[in-house]
Motif scaffolding. Structure first.
Motif, mmCIF file in Angstrom:
data_model
loop_
_atom_site.group_PDB
_atom_site.id
_atom_site.type_symbol
_atom_site.label_atom_id
_atom_site.label_comp_id
_atom_site.label_asym_id
_atom_site.label_seq_id
_atom_site.Cartn_x
_atom_site.Cartn_y
_atom_site.Cartn_z
ATOM 1 N N PRO A 271 7.981 -20.645 -10.668
ATOM 2 C CA PRO A 271 8.781 -19.418 -10.602
ATOM 3 C C PRO A 271 8.282 -18.293 -11.506
ATOM 4 N N THR A 272 7.195 -18.513 -12.247
ATOM 5 C CA THR A 272 6.720 -17.482 -13.169
ATOM 6 C C THR A 272 6.241 -16.259 -12.399
ATOM 7 N N SER A 273 6.255 -15.100 -13.058
ATOM 8 C CA SER A 273 5.906 -13.851 -12.380
ATOM 9 C C SER A 273 4.485 -13.866 -11.856
ATOM 10 N N ALA B 170 1.329 -2.056 -7.542
ATOM 11 C CA ALA B 170 2.133 -1.132 -8.351
ATOM 12 C C ALA B 170 3.613 -1.451 -8.226
ATOM 13 N N SER B 171 4.074 -1.720 -7.010
ATOM 14 C CA SER B 171 5.479 -2.034 -6.803
ATOM 15 C C SER B 171 5.865 -3.326 -7.509
ATOM 16 N N HIS B 172 5.010 -4.330 -7.410
ATOM 17 C CA HIS B 172 5.330 -5.619 -8.021
ATOM 18 C C HIS B 172 5.309 -5.527 -9.548
ATOM 19 N N VAL B 173 4.343 -4.821 -10.089
ATOM 20 C CA VAL B 173 4.286 -4.664 -11.551
ATOM 21 C C VAL B 173 5.505 -3.896 -12.043
ATOM 22 N N SER B 174 5.917 -2.870 -11.315
ATOM 23 C CA SER B 174 7.126 -2.129 -11.694
ATOM 24 C C SER B 174 8.329 -3.056 -11.748
#
Length: 233
Positions: free
Chosen positions: A212-214, A158-162
């Motif tokens: 480096p992509t998400s 959740a934190s990373h997607v935010s």
């Protein structure tokens, strides 16, 4: 909120004519509104307008906004596509679960912010939890640690997607591509570290082959977290 009333009892049939709407249909419309416009746009008035009902009539199906949010969270939890049983590789299973969570949260951008307000676990969420606990059993964690680890995994996703979504929105608002902004940031940091005041930061700016992509960054961070789960056990 009474979890028994919310989850354990089916919607009571009414005398006379069949009900014109259902809790499931109302929840589906709420999710659609939140996906398109955000959680603040989800109101009984907005839902009623979409399904052609009187606003007050919806309260006989869903008594308040808090209950509606619980229903919405559990509905999208049903989007998980998980195998019926874990495999023999708990790390791979946990990675798959995390990627399912990430995909669902990106499809429903309101979900990461909604999760901390959740007060109860619906049937879809319980099914995901049961699977995760079965996966983590193979990791040698005790029962309480398995439960805490699932919470840790969900919180990480959740934190990373935010963060991902916020970065994408900022990039879009700036009118540049993510590559252009990354290059500009790299040039700035290289100029800053050239002074010699930040030697540790300078080490991180040396050319590497890391993607480096998400998605790639998510994978690397996820692997670090998973590999540390059994440290010290």
């Amino acid at each position: 909120m009474d979890p028994e009333l919310l989850w354990s009892q089916a919607e009571r049939p009414r005398l006379g004519r069949p009900p014109a709407h259902s809790r499931a249909a109302i929840t589906a419309e709420a999710v659609a509104i939140a996906d398109a416009e955000g959680l603040t746009a989800v109101t009984m008035r907005a839902i009623a307008s979409r399904i052609g009902a009187g606003t007050m009539s919806l309260y006989s199906y869903v008594p308040n906004k808090e209950t509606l949010l619980e229903l919405m969270i559990d509905r999208v939890s049903g989007d998980h596509r998980l195998p019926p049983e874990p495999s023999s590789d708990w790390r791979a299973d946990l990675r798959q679960l995390a990627h399912e969570q990430r995909a669902i949260m990106r499809r429903h951008p309101w979900l990461p912010a909604a999760l901390p307000a959740r007060q109860t676990l619906g049937p879809n969420t319980l099914a995901v939890l049961e699977y995760a606990l079965a996966v983590l059993e193979s990791a040698g964690l005790d029962a309480q640690a398995r439960l805490e680890t699932f919470s840790l995994l969900t919180g990480f996703v959740a934190s990373h997607v935010s963060y991902e979504l916020a970065q994408e929105q900022a990039t879009e608002a700036a009118g540049h591509t993510s590559g252009e902004l990354l290059n500009a940031e790299a040039r700035y940091l290289q100029a800053v570290t050239a002074s010699g005041r930040y030697p540790k930061l300078a080490q991180t700016l040396t050319p590497t082959s890391k993607d480096p992509t998400s998605r790639a960054v998510f994978d690397r961070l996820l692997d670090r977290m998973i590999n540390g789960l059994t440290a010290g056990t």
